[in-house]
Design a protein around this motif. Sequence first.
Motif, mmCIF file in Angstrom:
data_model
loop_
_atom_site.group_PDB
_atom_site.id
_atom_site.type_symbol
_atom_site.label_atom_id
_atom_site.label_comp_id
_atom_site.label_asym_id
_atom_site.label_seq_id
_atom_site.Cartn_x
_atom_site.Cartn_y
_atom_site.Cartn_z
ATOM 1 N N ARG A 157 0.849 -1.194 0.000
ATOM 2 C CA ARG A 157 0.000 0.000 0.000
ATOM 3 C C ARG A 157 0.885 1.244 0.000
ATOM 4 N NH1 ARG A 157 -2.177 -2.482 4.565
ATOM 5 N NH2 ARG A 157 -1.004 -0.923 5.704
ATOM 6 N N GLY A 158 0.336 2.353 -0.537
ATOM 7 C CA GLY A 158 1.041 3.627 -0.505
ATOM 8 C C GLY A 158 1.913 3.829 -1.730
ATOM 9 N N THR A 159 2.720 4.900 -1.698
ATOM 10 C CA THR A 159 3.632 5.178 -2.811
ATOM 11 C C THR A 159 5.057 5.289 -2.267
ATOM 12 O OG1 THR A 159 3.033 7.487 -2.516
ATOM 13 C CG2 THR A 159 2.034 6.347 -4.395
ATOM 14 N N TYR A 160 5.996 4.885 -3.078
ATOM 15 C CA TYR A 160 7.406 4.880 -2.685
ATOM 16 C C TYR A 160 7.841 6.276 -2.256
ATOM 17 C CZ TYR A 160 12.407 4.220 -2.851
ATOM 18 O OH TYR A 160 13.732 4.187 -2.517
ATOM 19 N N PRO A 161 8.572 6.511 -1.198
ATOM 20 C CA PRO A 161 9.162 5.511 -0.298
ATOM 21 C C PRO A 161 8.259 5.165 0.903
ATOM 22 C CG PRO A 161 10.035 7.650 0.252
ATOM 23 C CD PRO A 161 9.014 7.875 -0.831
ATOM 24 N N ASN A 162 7.033 5.656 0.894
ATOM 25 C CA ASN A 162 6.144 5.403 2.036
ATOM 26 C C ASN A 162 5.240 4.212 1.743
ATOM 27 O OD1 ASN A 162 7.127 7.680 3.507
ATOM 28 N ND2 ASN A 162 5.960 8.955 2.058
ATOM 29 N N LEU A 163 5.824 3.046 1.819
ATOM 30 C CA LEU A 163 5.079 1.833 1.498
ATOM 31 C C LEU A 163 4.769 1.035 2.756
ATOM 32 C CD1 LEU A 163 7.177 0.711 -1.587
ATOM 33 C CD2 LEU A 163 4.835 1.561 -1.643
ATOM 34 N N GLY A 164 3.658 0.340 2.728
ATOM 35 C CA GLY A 164 3.303 -0.526 3.859
ATOM 36 C C GLY A 164 2.704 -1.820 3.350
#
Length: 184
Positions: free
Chosen positions: A48-55
């Motif tokens: 989930r999310g967009t790079y670099p904030n992925l989970g």
Amino acid sequence: MKNKRYAIVLDTEKCLDCKACTVACKAENGVPLGRENYRNWVEEDELRGTYPNLGQSSTPGQCMHCGNAPCKRVCPTGATGASPEGIITVNDKKCIGCKYCMTACPYNARYYSEKLEAVDKCTFCQHRLAQGRLPACVETCPTKVRLFGDINDPESEVSKILAKRRSRVQKAEMGTKPYLFYLI
Ligand code: SF4
Ligand code: SF4
Ligand code: SF4
């Protein structure tokens, strides 16, 4: 007082994907090594999310001990049965390996055991329950994702958390009345 009815509640947000539950299950129940042999599993969900904030989260699963179990209905020999507490069981002596039950289960919760020469699946560790112990996966989970108990007892941990928190059942539209609940 009502009869016992066992259920499992999964708080998936707490899951670390450590897979200790799957290892404990295999060890406890003598399930052979290899991904094709399993009584429970942990699925990695989509990123989930967009790079670099992925989970990424994980979803543990297993037989849901359905109240309206298609696997039981299709079994031609009566090998698949149900305990008074709602545990869906397989009697390996009666199983002829036709795999009708595997096709009928919408959750892919059964596998064919070459070792037993029969279909195998989760039993909520029935042998441990008889000794007053919890299922191995429940006891092992380090973050208490897994809660197990009698859903007909309003004082049980599963009843209390289901009364407090919203939950969903997987593939509810299949109408199998699963007794496994995911907390939202
Ligand atoms: Fe049967 Fe599958 Fe339901 Fe388990 S999850 S009781 S194997 S239909
Ligand atoms: Fe029943 Fe065994 Fe056939 Fe499954 S594989 S439907 S448990 S006889
Ligand atoms: Fe998740 Fe608990 Fe299983 Fe670890 S043991 S993968 S935290 S459910």
